[in-house]
Design a protein around this motif. Structure first.
Motif, PDB file in Angstrom:
ATOM      1  N   ASP A 203       0.810  -1.217   0.000  1.00 11.10           N
ATOM      2  CA  ASP A 203       0.000   0.000   0.000  1.00 11.10           C
ATOM      3  C   ASP A 203       0.843   1.266   0.000  1.00 11.10           C
ATOM      4  OD1 ASP A 203      -2.399  -1.488   0.132  1.00 11.10           O
ATOM      5  OD2 ASP A 203      -2.178  -1.693   2.304  1.00 11.10           O
ATOM      6  N   ILE A 204       2.077   1.193   0.465  1.00 10.66           N
ATOM      7  CA  ILE A 204       2.882   2.412   0.612  1.00 10.66           C
ATOM      8  C   ILE A 204       4.219   2.364  -0.118  1.00 10.66           C
ATOM      9  CG2 ILE A 204       1.848   3.049   2.830  1.00 10.66           C
ATOM     10  CD1 ILE A 204       4.267   1.855   4.232  1.00 10.66           C
ATOM     11  N   MET A 205       4.567   1.233  -0.690  1.00 10.56           N
ATOM     12  CA  MET A 205       5.880   1.123  -1.332  1.00 10.56           C
ATOM     13  C   MET A 205       5.924   1.899  -2.650  1.00 10.56           C
ATOM     14  SD  MET A 205       5.884  -2.752  -2.892  1.00 10.56           S
ATOM     15  CE  MET A 205       5.015  -3.147  -4.423  1.00 10.56           C
ATOM     16  N   HIS A 206       7.139   2.254  -3.085  1.00  9.25           N
ATOM     17  CA  HIS A 206       7.375   2.885  -4.377  1.00  9.25           C
ATOM     18  C   HIS A 206       7.603   1.772  -5.395  1.00  9.25           C
ATOM     19  CE1 HIS A 206       8.021   6.900  -2.515  1.00  9.25           C
ATOM     20  NE2 HIS A 206       8.421   6.152  -1.502  1.00  9.25           N
ATOM     21  N   SER A 207       6.933   1.885  -6.525  1.00  8.33           N
ATOM     22  CA  SER A 207       7.069   0.856  -7.555  1.00  8.33           C
ATOM     23  C   SER A 207       7.010   1.508  -8.933  1.00  8.33           C
ATOM     24  CB  SER A 207       5.972  -0.202  -7.417  1.00  8.33           C
ATOM     25  OG  SER A 207       4.689   0.414  -7.512  1.00  8.33           O
ATOM     26  N   GLY A 208       7.177   0.718  -9.967  1.00  7.52           N
ATOM     27  CA  GLY A 208       7.110   1.238 -11.326  1.00  7.52           C
ATOM     28  C   GLY A 208       8.179   2.282 -11.585  1.00  7.52           C
ATOM     29  N   THR A 286       3.650  -2.510   9.692  1.00  2.60           N
ATOM     30  CA  THR A 286       4.253  -2.557  11.024  1.00  2.60           C
ATOM     31  C   THR A 286       5.427  -3.536  11.073  1.00  2.60           C
ATOM     32  OG1 THR A 286       2.498  -4.120  11.612  1.00  2.60           O
ATOM     33  CG2 THR A 286       2.214  -1.857  12.328  1.00  2.60           C
ATOM     34  N   GLU A 287       5.345  -4.601  10.278  1.00  6.89           N
ATOM     35  CA  GLU A 287       6.455  -5.546  10.212  1.00  6.89           C
ATOM     36  C   GLU A 287       7.662  -4.911   9.530  1.00  6.89           C
ATOM     37  OE1 GLU A 287       5.401  -9.813   9.329  1.00  6.89           O
ATOM     38  OE2 GLU A 287       3.457  -8.905   8.835  1.00  6.89           O
ATOM     39  N   GLY A 307      12.644 -13.545  -5.772  1.00 10.41           N
ATOM     40  CA  GLY A 307      13.756 -12.619  -5.603  1.00 10.41           C
ATOM     41  C   GLY A 307      13.738 -11.450  -6.571  1.00 10.41           C
ATOM     42  N   LEU A 308      12.638 -11.292  -7.318  1.00 10.62           N
ATOM     43  CA  LEU A 308      12.539 -10.171  -8.252  1.00 10.62           C
ATOM     44  C   LEU A 308      12.145  -8.906  -7.501  1.00 10.62           C
ATOM     45  CD1 LEU A 308      10.671 -11.865 -11.248  1.00 10.62           C
ATOM     46  CD2 LEU A 308      13.135 -11.467 -10.986  1.00 10.62           C
ATOM     47  N   LEU A 309      12.782  -7.804  -7.838  1.00  4.20           N
ATOM     48  CA  LEU A 309      12.509  -6.528  -7.180  1.00  4.20           C
ATOM     49  C   LEU A 309      11.146  -5.992  -7.611  1.00  4.20           C
ATOM     50  CD1 LEU A 309      13.729  -4.211  -5.405  1.00  4.20           C
ATOM     51  CD2 LEU A 309      14.447  -3.161  -7.577  1.00  4.20           C
ATOM     52  N   THR A 310      10.296  -5.643  -6.629  1.00  2.00           N
ATOM     53  CA  THR A 310       8.973  -5.109  -6.950  1.00  2.00           C
ATOM     54  C   THR A 310       8.711  -3.741  -6.332  1.00  2.00           C
ATOM     55  OG1 THR A 310       7.971  -6.238  -5.046  1.00  2.00           O
ATOM     56  CG2 THR A 310       7.997  -7.424  -7.164  1.00  2.00           C
ATOM     57  N   GLY A 311       9.501  -3.342  -5.336  1.00  4.38           N
ATOM     58  CA  GLY A 311       9.240  -2.058  -4.693  1.00  4.38           C
ATOM     59  C   GLY A 311      10.320  -1.661  -3.713  1.00  4.38           C
ATOM     60  N   ALA A 312      10.121  -0.488  -3.105  1.00  2.37           N
ATOM     61  CA  ALA A 312      11.047   0.024  -2.099  1.00  2.37           C
ATOM     62  C   ALA A 312      10.282   0.976  -1.193  1.00  2.37           C
ATOM     63  CB  ALA A 312      12.210   0.740  -2.762  1.00  2.37           C
ATOM     64  N   LEU A 313      10.679   1.034   0.062  1.00  2.00           N
ATOM     65  CA  LEU A 313      10.104   2.004   0.980  1.00  2.00           C
ATOM     66  C   LEU A 313      11.140   2.388   2.015  1.00  2.00           C
ATOM     67  CD1 LEU A 313       7.712   0.387   3.617  1.00  2.00           C
ATOM     68  CD2 LEU A 313       9.268  -0.954   2.230  1.00  2.00           C
ATOM     69  N   ASN A 314      10.953   3.574   2.599  1.00  2.00           N
ATOM     70  CA  ASN A 314      11.876   4.015   3.638  1.00  2.00           C
ATOM     71  C   ASN A 314      11.104   4.512   4.858  1.00  2.00           C
ATOM     72  OD1 ASN A 314      10.953   6.554   2.936  1.00  2.00           O
ATOM     73  ND2 ASN A 314      12.827   7.177   1.888  1.00  2.00           N
ATOM     74  N   MET A 315      11.850   4.963   5.854  1.00  2.32           N
ATOM     75  CA  MET A 315      11.227   5.374   7.108  1.00  2.32           C
ATOM     76  C   MET A 315      10.280   6.549   6.898  1.00  2.32           C
ATOM     77  SD  MET A 315      11.098   4.463  10.289  1.00  2.32           S
ATOM     78  CE  MET A 315      12.608   3.529  10.636  1.00  2.32           C
ATOM     79  N   HIS A 316      10.594   7.418   5.955  1.00  7.41           N
ATOM     80  CA  HIS A 316       9.724   8.556   5.684  1.00  7.41           C
ATOM     81  C   HIS A 316       8.342   8.090   5.214  1.00  7.41           C
ATOM     82  CE1 HIS A 316       8.581  12.623   4.622  1.00  7.41           C
ATOM     83  NE2 HIS A 316       8.247  12.217   3.423  1.00  7.41           N
ATOM     84  N   ASP A 317       8.317   7.035   4.416  1.00  9.59           N
ATOM     85  CA  ASP A 317       7.042   6.490   3.959  1.00  9.59           C
ATOM     86  C   ASP A 317       6.196   6.004   5.135  1.00  9.59           C
ATOM     87  OD1 ASP A 317       7.698   6.838   1.200  1.00  9.59           O
ATOM     88  OD2 ASP A 317       8.924   5.032   1.311  1.00  9.59           O
ATOM     89  N   LEU A 318       6.849   5.384   6.119  1.00  8.03           N
ATOM     90  CA  LEU A 318       6.141   4.903   7.306  1.00  8.03           C
ATOM     91  C   LEU A 318       5.639   6.060   8.153  1.00  8.03           C
ATOM     92  CD1 LEU A 318       8.481   1.939   8.325  1.00  8.03           C
ATOM     93  CD2 LEU A 318       6.354   1.832   7.041  1.00  8.03           C
ATOM     94  N   LEU A 319       6.438   7.135   8.203  1.00  8.18           N
ATOM     95  CA  LEU A 319       6.010   8.327   8.934  1.00  8.18           C
ATOM     96  C   LEU A 319       4.794   8.968   8.270  1.00  8.18           C
ATOM     97  CD1 LEU A 319       9.480   9.937   9.718  1.00  8.18           C
ATOM     98  CD2 LEU A 319       7.794   9.243  11.436  1.00  8.18           C
ATOM     99  N   MET A 320       4.835   9.045   6.946  1.00  6.44           N
ATOM    100  CA  MET A 320       3.716   9.647   6.223  1.00  6.44           C
ATOM    101  C   MET A 320       2.442   8.825   6.387  1.00  6.44           C
ATOM    102  SD  MET A 320       4.645  12.462   4.835  1.00  6.44           S
ATOM    103  CE  MET A 320       3.391  12.744   3.586  1.00  6.44           C
ATOM    104  N   ALA A 321       2.595   7.499   6.524  1.00 11.31           N
ATOM    105  CA  ALA A 321       1.441   6.623   6.710  1.00 11.31           C
ATOM    106  C   ALA A 321       1.023   6.522   8.171  1.00 11.31           C
ATOM    107  CB  ALA A 321       1.761   5.231   6.174  1.00 11.31           C
ATOM    108  N   ARG A 322       1.718   7.268   9.058  1.00 14.06           N
ATOM    109  CA  ARG A 322       1.451   7.275  10.499  1.00 14.06           C
ATOM    110  C   ARG A 322       1.631   5.918  11.142  1.00 14.06           C
ATOM    111  NH1 ARG A 322      -3.827  11.340  10.914  1.00 14.06           N
ATOM    112  NH2 ARG A 322      -2.833  13.119   9.896  1.00 14.06           N
ATOM    113  N   ILE A 323       2.569   5.155  10.606  1.00 11.11           N
ATOM    114  CA  ILE A 323       2.891   3.871  11.210  1.00 11.11           C
ATOM    115  C   ILE A 323       3.844   4.081  12.369  1.00 11.11           C
ATOM    116  CG2 ILE A 323       3.911   1.584  10.785  1.00 11.11           C
ATOM    117  CD1 ILE A 323       1.258   2.095   9.374  1.00 11.11           C
ATOM    118  N   VAL A 324       4.689   5.081  12.263  1.00  8.94           N
ATOM    119  CA  VAL A 324       5.658   5.395  13.322  1.00  8.94           C
ATOM    120  C   VAL A 324       5.010   6.330  14.323  1.00  8.94           C
ATOM    121  CG1 VAL A 324       7.914   6.366  13.832  1.00  8.94           C
ATOM    122  CG2 VAL A 324       7.533   5.140  11.682  1.00  8.94           C
TER     123      VAL A 324
END
Length: 324
Positions: A203-208, A286-287, A307-324
């Motif tokens: 839901d929050i990862m960067h892809s494409g 949360t995981e 093992g194929l790359l499908t996305g990326a996310l960082n701590m900022h993405d979690l902050l924006m989603a209010r997970i942190v």
């Protein structure tokens, strides 16, 4: 005693009086509470809560707490029930009626109609000899010795006690149903807890086009430009088929710049980490947070089972989603 001290003393008296009332209620719990809890737990319909005045306010809160913790419940105003809303109550419902005196005219007026339905009537009053108590299938006594109001008029200790009794019923039912945080989140999808429990990495990862990735063999100078454009502070390195091979981070570049002055001919393979931390797209966000914290990293790459790359996310993405 100045006015500040007086206010604090009065406030302390109220809290101590109400705390004493809660202890009275706790000490008076008996088999009727157990019967009421069983009736609510095994209810084949809905739980309908009713009450007038302050008892109605408590009833609304009680219904809301039960509904959000696994017990389908709603509030019906007793006066409105007598003018048509009684049709909201159907066979196999459990009706919880609240009145301190047990003599609420509005509730007494609908008791005959309720008794003609195939429902269970639970009454919560302070007087076991009251009209409501006598007509109840189950009666819970919620009597306190003293109101916190110095005039003994405004419902204070008594309302606090009944509200706490409602919480006790709701929590007993929650535990009996083995209600989980995931169940709670399904009832609170817009709340912060719901987001934390329901949001997944996908839901929050960067892809494409937003995915920071280059193929193995890319020159470092070109990779730095690409990584800056994506703005995630990391760059994935893949093989020609898209299988993840390594990762390059802002920190790696800073350390490299401190160690040498010339970078001509360097490729991403020369400085990448060959064993990057990854997570699957279907994992909870949360995981991902826990994974980052345990491994002391600020970002994760997302891969599939091959093992194929499908996305990326960082701590900022979690902050924006209010997970942190």
């Amino acid at each position: 005693m100045n006015h500040s001290e007086q206010y604090l003393a009065w406030a302390s008296d109220v809290l101590h009086t109400e705390a004493d009332g809660l202890r009275e209620i706790a000490a008076g719990l008996d088999e009727n509470f157990v019967r009421a809890a069983d009736a609510l737990l095994h209810c084949k319909g809905r739980v309908v809560i009713t009450g007038m005045g302050k008892s109605g306010h408590i009833g609304r809160k009680m219904a809301a707490t039960m509904a959000s913790t696994g017990t389908p419940a709603f509030f019906v105003h007793p006066a409105e029930a007598a003018h048509g809303d009684l049709g909201m109550i159907v066979d196999h419902d459990v009706v919880v009626a609240i009145s301190n005196s047990g003599e609420s005219d509005e509730i007494a007026a609908i008791i005959p109609a309720l008794k003609r339905k195939n429902i269970t009537l639970v009454c919560i009053t302070a007087r076991p000899e009251s009209t409501m108590a006598r007509h109840a299938d189950i009666h819970i006594t919620a009597a306190v010795s003293q109101e916190a109001c110095p005039l003994g008029l405004a419902p204070t200790t008594s309302t606090t006690a009944v509200m706490a009794l409602g919480d006790a019923l709701a929590v007993v039912l929650l535990r009996a149903r083995r209600f989980t945080p995931d169940d709670f989140a399904l009832s609170h999808p817009a709340g912060s807890l719901g987001k934390r429990l329901l949001l997944r990495v996908a839901d929050i990862m960067h892809s494409g086009d937003a995915l920071p990735a280059v193929v193995s063999g890319t020159l470092l100078k070109d990779a730095i430009v690409f990584m800056s454009e994506k703005g995630l502070g990391m760059l994935a390195v893949t093989g020609q088929t898209g299988r993840l091979k390594g990762i390059l981070t802002d920190g790696d570049l800073r350390r490299l710049f401190q160690q040498r002055d010339h970078f001509a001919g360097l490729t991403v393979d020369d400085i990448m980490h060959p064993d990057p931390k990854t997570i699957a797209a279907d994992k909870l966000a949360t995981e991902a947070l826990k994974h980052m914290q345990e491994n002391h990293v600020n970002g994760l790459l997302v891969t599939d089972s091959d093992g194929l790359l499908t996305g990326a996310l960082n701590m900022h993405d979690l902050l924006m989603a209010r997970i942190v």
